[in-house]
Design an enzyme around this catalytic site. Sequence first.
Site, PDB file in Angstrom:
ATOM      1  N   GLY A   8       0.847  -1.202   0.000  1.00 25.75           N
ATOM      2  CA  GLY A   8       0.000   0.000   0.000  1.00 25.75           C
ATOM      3  C   GLY A   8       0.875   1.242   0.000  1.00 25.75           C
ATOM      4  O   GLY A   8       0.560   2.260   0.625  1.00 25.75           O
ATOM      5  N   GLY A  11      -0.368   4.943  -1.026  1.00 25.87           N
ATOM      6  CA  GLY A  11      -1.439   5.584  -0.264  1.00 25.87           C
ATOM      7  C   GLY A  11      -0.953   6.799   0.512  1.00 25.87           C
ATOM      8  O   GLY A  11       0.218   7.183   0.438  1.00 25.87           O
ATOM      9  N   LEU A  13      -0.509   7.374   3.789  1.00 27.86           N
ATOM     10  CA  LEU A  13       0.556   7.093   4.758  1.00 27.86           C
ATOM     11  C   LEU A  13       1.720   6.390   4.066  1.00 27.86           C
ATOM     12  O   LEU A  13       2.893   6.704   4.313  1.00 27.86           O
ATOM     13  CB  LEU A  13      -0.017   6.214   5.886  1.00 27.86           C
ATOM     14  CG  LEU A  13       0.946   5.790   6.973  1.00 27.86           C
ATOM     15  CD1 LEU A  13       1.520   6.992   7.712  1.00 27.86           C
ATOM     16  CD2 LEU A  13       0.246   4.854   7.968  1.00 27.86           C
ATOM     17  N   ASP A  34       2.147  -1.809  -4.419  1.00 28.11           N
ATOM     18  CA  ASP A  34       0.765  -1.333  -4.374  1.00 28.11           C
ATOM     19  C   ASP A  34       0.000  -2.108  -5.442  1.00 28.11           C
ATOM     20  O   ASP A  34       0.611  -2.708  -6.336  1.00 28.11           O
ATOM     21  CB  ASP A  34       0.701   0.177  -4.652  1.00 28.11           C
ATOM     22  CG  ASP A  34      -0.529   0.819  -4.027  1.00 28.11           C
ATOM     23  OD1 ASP A  34      -0.391   1.560  -3.034  1.00 28.11           O
ATOM     24  OD2 ASP A  34      -1.656   0.557  -4.518  1.00 28.11           O
ATOM     25  N   ILE A  35      -1.312  -2.053  -5.347  1.00 25.62           N
ATOM     26  CA  ILE A  35      -2.115  -2.757  -6.355  1.00 25.62           C
ATOM     27  C   ILE A  35      -2.218  -1.933  -7.644  1.00 25.62           C
ATOM     28  O   ILE A  35      -2.497  -2.449  -8.707  1.00 25.62           O
ATOM     29  CB  ILE A  35      -3.513  -3.108  -5.791  1.00 25.62           C
ATOM     30  CG1 ILE A  35      -4.197  -4.137  -6.684  1.00 25.62           C
ATOM     31  CG2 ILE A  35      -4.364  -1.863  -5.583  1.00 25.62           C
ATOM     32  CD1 ILE A  35      -5.422  -4.762  -6.057  1.00 25.62           C
ATOM     33  N   ARG A  36      -1.985  -0.622  -7.509  1.00 25.43           N
ATOM     34  CA  ARG A  36      -2.100   0.222  -8.710  1.00 25.43           C
ATOM     35  C   ARG A  36      -0.730   0.732  -9.170  1.00 25.43           C
ATOM     36  O   ARG A  36       0.224   0.785  -8.378  1.00 25.43           O
ATOM     37  CB  ARG A  36      -3.044   1.405  -8.463  1.00 25.43           C
ATOM     38  CG  ARG A  36      -2.619   2.298  -7.343  1.00 25.43           C
ATOM     39  CD  ARG A  36      -3.750   3.271  -6.989  1.00 25.43           C
ATOM     40  NE  ARG A  36      -3.559   3.813  -5.662  1.00 25.43           N
ATOM     41  CZ  ARG A  36      -3.095   5.028  -5.396  1.00 25.43           C
ATOM     42  NH1 ARG A  36      -2.777   5.855  -6.367  1.00 25.43           N
ATOM     43  NH2 ARG A  36      -2.953   5.437  -4.151  1.00 25.43           N
ATOM     44  N   ASP A  50      -0.853  -7.508  -5.385  1.00 28.58           N
ATOM     45  CA  ASP A  50      -2.200  -7.605  -4.820  1.00 28.58           C
ATOM     46  C   ASP A  50      -2.074  -8.469  -3.580  1.00 28.58           C
ATOM     47  O   ASP A  50      -1.861  -9.677  -3.674  1.00 28.58           O
ATOM     48  CB  ASP A  50      -3.143  -8.246  -5.853  1.00 28.58           C
ATOM     49  CG  ASP A  50      -4.556  -8.416  -5.290  1.00 28.58           C
ATOM     50  OD1 ASP A  50      -4.773  -8.060  -4.113  1.00 28.58           O
ATOM     51  OD2 ASP A  50      -5.418  -8.921  -6.023  1.00 28.58           O
ATOM     52  N   TYR A 140     -15.365  -0.712   8.734  1.00 30.01           N
ATOM     53  CA  TYR A 140     -13.923  -0.426   8.871  1.00 30.01           C
ATOM     54  C   TYR A 140     -13.482  -0.634  10.331  1.00 30.01           C
ATOM     55  O   TYR A 140     -12.492  -1.313  10.599  1.00 30.01           O
ATOM     56  CB  TYR A 140     -13.680   1.023   8.431  1.00 30.01           C
ATOM     57  CG  TYR A 140     -12.301   1.564   8.666  1.00 30.01           C
ATOM     58  CD1 TYR A 140     -11.210   1.074   7.956  1.00 30.01           C
ATOM     59  CD2 TYR A 140     -12.090   2.594   9.582  1.00 30.01           C
ATOM     60  CE1 TYR A 140      -9.946   1.605   8.166  1.00 30.01           C
ATOM     61  CE2 TYR A 140     -10.825   3.123   9.780  1.00 30.01           C
ATOM     62  CZ  TYR A 140      -9.755   2.624   9.062  1.00 30.01           C
ATOM     63  OH  TYR A 140      -8.507   3.146   9.271  1.00 30.01           O
ATOM     64  N   LYS A 144     -10.931  -3.337  11.945  1.00 25.68           N
ATOM     65  CA  LYS A 144      -9.723  -2.932  12.682  1.00 25.68           C
ATOM     66  C   LYS A 144      -9.704  -3.576  14.069  1.00 25.68           C
ATOM     67  O   LYS A 144      -8.652  -3.996  14.543  1.00 25.68           O
ATOM     68  CB  LYS A 144      -9.630  -1.404  12.777  1.00 25.68           C
ATOM     69  CG  LYS A 144      -9.267  -0.720  11.470  1.00 25.68           C
ATOM     70  CD  LYS A 144      -7.857  -1.068  11.003  1.00 25.68           C
ATOM     71  CE  LYS A 144      -7.489  -0.443   9.678  1.00 25.68           C
ATOM     72  NZ  LYS A 144      -6.215  -0.932   9.135  1.00 25.68           N
TER      73      LYS A 144
HETATM   74  N1  SER Z   1      -8.852   8.520   9.099  1.00 27.92           N
HETATM   75  C1  SER Z   1      -9.557   7.289   9.205  1.00 27.92           C
HETATM   76  C2  SER Z   1     -10.927   7.416   8.669  1.00 27.92           C
HETATM   77  O1  SER Z   1     -11.477   8.495   8.764  1.00 27.92           O
HETATM   78  C3  SER Z   1      -9.621   6.847  10.628  1.00 27.92           C
HETATM   79  O2  SER Z   1      -8.732   5.812  10.800  1.00 27.92           O
HETATM   80  O3  SER Z   1     -11.467   6.468   8.186  1.00 27.92           O
END
Ligand code: SER
Length: 317
Positions: A8, A11, A13, A34-36, A50, A140, A144
């Site tokens: 990744g 991205g 980060l 990365d995948i792209r 991937d 999400y 996590k």
């Molecule tokens: N910045 C993230 C989000 O808003 C939180 O981990 O999804």
Amino acid sequence: MAKILVIGALGQLGSELTQALCEKYGKEAVIATDIRHPEIKPAFPFAILDVMDKEALRKLVQKEGIQQIFHLAAILSAKGEKNPQLAWNLNMTSLLNVLDIARENNIKKVFWPSSIAVFGPSTPKDNTPQTTIMDPNTVYGISKLAGERWCEYYYEKFGVDVRSIRYPGIISYKAQPGGGTTDYAIDIFIQALTTGKYECFLEADARLPMMYIDDAVRGTIELMDADADNLTVRSGYNLGAMSFTPEEIASEVMAHLENFEITYEPDFRQQIAASWPSSVDDSSARDDWKWDHAYDLGKLCEVMLKGMRELLENQSM
Ligand code: SER
């Protein structure tokens, strides 16, 4: 030399962390994936990967003699709500692939990002403790929280040295964020400098924990450098820097751009924000590996306005 794999890497980060890892260990020590495909040729060794393809991951790890993995690929909170099955599948399967390959190949250390999204409506909001009620209500956040449990499980049962941070909203200008609830605090700078107006998708008083990217990158590297014996948390460390509301960041922007205007049109993301902490207690990180943040809201606004202005000027040239 320890070969470091970043998954990744294009991205928000990933791009800045990869850069920092190259500066610290040398480009030859890092392989970014990365995948792209990247839009411009990256300044570091790059391969398409991937992470859902476990066999491809295994092959790369063995071929490159990988010793550390930073697995940053994920679908974030707001985007995840649009396609919950996809978000769950990607976020969980990719982590399990990485943990399994790490175990199988005796990878020395793994980094995986967690998030303030692991908390939910019943969690104490202010100065949220490291260990507390967790009832995330976004896919999400659920992924996590489950991921944190898996990280700790692999550490306890199989001795995989996994380390993780519950990042707050990360603010940066170089790479686009990936569809999070905290992205408003990036959009506001783009709009302030282009149209002079911003329609915010959160309420004026939605207070959330936030962090400038340089702090996030430095914290990540410091955690990975820390002596394993000092680490008391193997789920995800709470990590604090600053907390602000849309109204507060808007008035800080107005201090630089006096004609800036903000209006509020909350959408589904307001509900997500309302379920998250407004600040976190990060004393475990401060005690265990001497975490300290460098950027507050004032400094954040200065660096974001300067960086974003330069970026926009370069784009229009
Ligand atoms: N910045 C993230 C989000 O808003 C939180 O981990 O999804």
